[in-house]
Motif scaffolding. Sequence first.
Motif, PDB file in Angstrom:
ATOM      1  N   PRO A   1       1.182  -6.764  -7.200  1.00  0.00           N
ATOM      2  CA  PRO A   1       2.243  -6.385  -6.262  1.00  0.00           C
ATOM      3  C   PRO A   1       1.959  -6.891  -4.853  1.00  0.00           C
ATOM      4  O   PRO A   1       0.815  -7.227  -4.513  1.00  0.00           O
ATOM      5  CB  PRO A   1       2.218  -4.855  -6.311  1.00  0.00           C
ATOM      6  N   GLY A   2       2.978  -6.936  -4.041  1.00  0.00           N
ATOM      7  CA  GLY A   2       2.829  -7.355  -2.658  1.00  0.00           C
ATOM      8  C   GLY A   2       4.078  -8.062  -2.174  1.00  0.00           C
ATOM      9  O   GLY A   2       4.974  -8.362  -2.952  1.00  0.00           O
ATOM     10  N   TYR A   3       4.129  -8.328  -0.877  1.00  0.00           N
ATOM     11  CA  TYR A   3       5.274  -9.063  -0.333  1.00  0.00           C
ATOM     12  C   TYR A   3       4.828 -10.453   0.109  1.00  0.00           C
ATOM     13  O   TYR A   3       3.644 -10.710   0.329  1.00  0.00           O
ATOM     14  CB  TYR A   3       5.941  -8.297   0.809  1.00  0.00           C
TER      15      TYR A   3
ATOM     16  N   ASP B   1       0.045  -6.821   1.889  1.00  0.00           N
ATOM     17  CA  ASP B   1       0.380  -5.408   1.946  1.00  0.00           C
ATOM     18  C   ASP B   1      -0.067  -4.910   3.313  1.00  0.00           C
ATOM     19  O   ASP B   1      -0.960  -5.515   3.937  1.00  0.00           O
ATOM     20  CB  ASP B   1      -0.327  -4.635   0.829  1.00  0.00           C
ATOM     21  N   ASP B   2       0.552  -3.870   3.816  1.00  0.00           N
ATOM     22  CA  ASP B   2       0.191  -3.335   5.121  1.00  0.00           C
ATOM     23  C   ASP B   2      -0.837  -2.225   4.970  1.00  0.00           C
ATOM     24  O   ASP B   2      -0.731  -1.373   4.076  1.00  0.00           O
ATOM     25  CB  ASP B   2       1.425  -2.792   5.843  1.00  0.00           C
ATOM     26  N   ASP B   3      -1.848  -2.239   5.849  1.00  0.00           N
ATOM     27  CA  ASP B   3      -2.860  -1.188   5.804  1.00  0.00           C
ATOM     28  C   ASP B   3      -2.341   0.073   6.489  1.00  0.00           C
ATOM     29  O   ASP B   3      -1.170   0.151   6.879  1.00  0.00           O
ATOM     30  CB  ASP B   3      -4.175  -1.664   6.409  1.00  0.00           C
TER      31      ASP B   3
ATOM     32  N   PRO C   1      -0.743  -6.282   8.439  1.00  0.00           N
ATOM     33  CA  PRO C   1      -0.681  -6.958   7.135  1.00  0.00           C
ATOM     34  C   PRO C   1      -2.061  -7.414   6.683  1.00  0.00           C
ATOM     35  O   PRO C   1      -2.871  -7.873   7.491  1.00  0.00           O
ATOM     36  CB  PRO C   1       0.247  -8.153   7.395  1.00  0.00           C
TER      37      PRO C   1
ATOM     38  N   THR D   1      -3.644  -9.702   0.059  1.00  0.00           N
ATOM     39  CA  THR D   1      -4.102  -8.964  -1.120  1.00  0.00           C
ATOM     40  C   THR D   1      -4.124  -9.774  -2.399  1.00  0.00           C
ATOM     41  O   THR D   1      -4.781  -9.370  -3.359  1.00  0.00           O
ATOM     42  CB  THR D   1      -3.204  -7.729  -1.349  1.00  0.00           C
TER      43      THR D   1
ATOM     44  N   GLN E   1      -2.144  -6.670  -8.083  1.00  0.00           N
ATOM     45  CA  GLN E   1      -1.264  -7.321  -7.124  1.00  0.00           C
ATOM     46  C   GLN E   1      -0.402  -8.395  -7.680  1.00  0.00           C
ATOM     47  O   GLN E   1      -0.699  -8.888  -8.682  1.00  0.00           O
ATOM     48  CB  GLN E   1      -2.029  -7.942  -5.970  1.00  0.00           C
TER      49      GLN E   1
END
Length: 388
Positions: A105-107, A206-208, A213, A216, A381
């Motif tokens: 997963p992730g953007y 991903d954002d912490d 950002p 990941t 991810q």
Amino acid sequence: MARSPFTLAAAATAAFSGAEIVGARRLTAEGAGRYDAAIATLSDGRDLVVRIPTDDDALADAESELIALRALTHGVRDLLPFDAPEFLGSAPVLDSRVIVTDYLPGYQVEAAHVPRGRGIAHELGRGIARIHALPPSIVRSAGLPERSPSDARADLEKLLDVIGRSGRVPVRLMVRWREAAEDERLWSYESTVVLGGVQTTSFLFDDDDTGEPRLTGLLDWHGLAIGDPAIDMHWTASAPDAADDVFTAYAAASVRAPDGAMRVRARLHAELEFAKWLVHGVEAHRADIVDDAADLLESLSAGLADDQLLSDLPDRERADVSEVIALLDRVPRAHGSDDTPRRADTSMHTDAFSPEELRLHADEDWDAAPPRRDTAEESTQPLSPPAE
């Protein structure tokens, strides 16, 4: 007709023995039409990516990627600050194959939208530097390609000969690229492990907890090789706002001596995408592609009117040059048999793999899913095509 998610999920059970699939949904961002793809959900809640290449070129890329993923042993993955997909299984499907990997997963962020400053630009620079720091034995043990600076220079000279005979390249560009091919300063770099021209959309973020950002995952491994590290930075030509920060972060994270010509070669690689599009049109006997490439080359030439590629670039790049090179979004990196754009989408020293054993054509070697890592070691991810 594209296969439905449920058809793909059914095919996955043949590739990943024992899978109990309870749901499926389409993976819309995968492959720009080069794959039928879906996300399948298992009874334990895990998500898998199921893909079937739709043409021979996509199948060849998938084969290269699976060799690379199998070369990413536990030891190699421990060297990376982000995740890579894990190959879970494969099985024949008519004249293609179904390929199953875990889902990351992730953007994703396209090059033109990478902002300056800390954050994504720094994460990209550091992440690419970590790839380039991997031991070359990872690539060599897997039988993946290795190209020296002299190989790259010879390839450029051959490309220039081909496009020169077409008569469709502005003289200014031919002179510019010939000078680059002849300049010894560009071809004294140290070859490294590379991804073969990675795009920013291959990286996952991903954002912490603070909203920053973090890189990941990395999706596309089919170009894994030893070659010019600048090839993985050519996308910075389409990210004028962030380029300085990307190169600064890369240099800070690099374990090798500074490469003063790297940024020049990165621009050169970006410009040559126009030339490669022209060559594709010539080889495919497609007048429409040739005309389109010729128009792009004319625009590039006009934008570079007062620009000297071999001068000190860091403080001399012009905004109009960046805007022209941003036309790369129109230029596919490579092409399948149906002219569909395709992506142009490692082991430790003690590891060795036989390329013949890893080929997809040997069904008996690929049908069984490899042992999975302990779930405590895994971080999940995901997938994406190149920005075009």
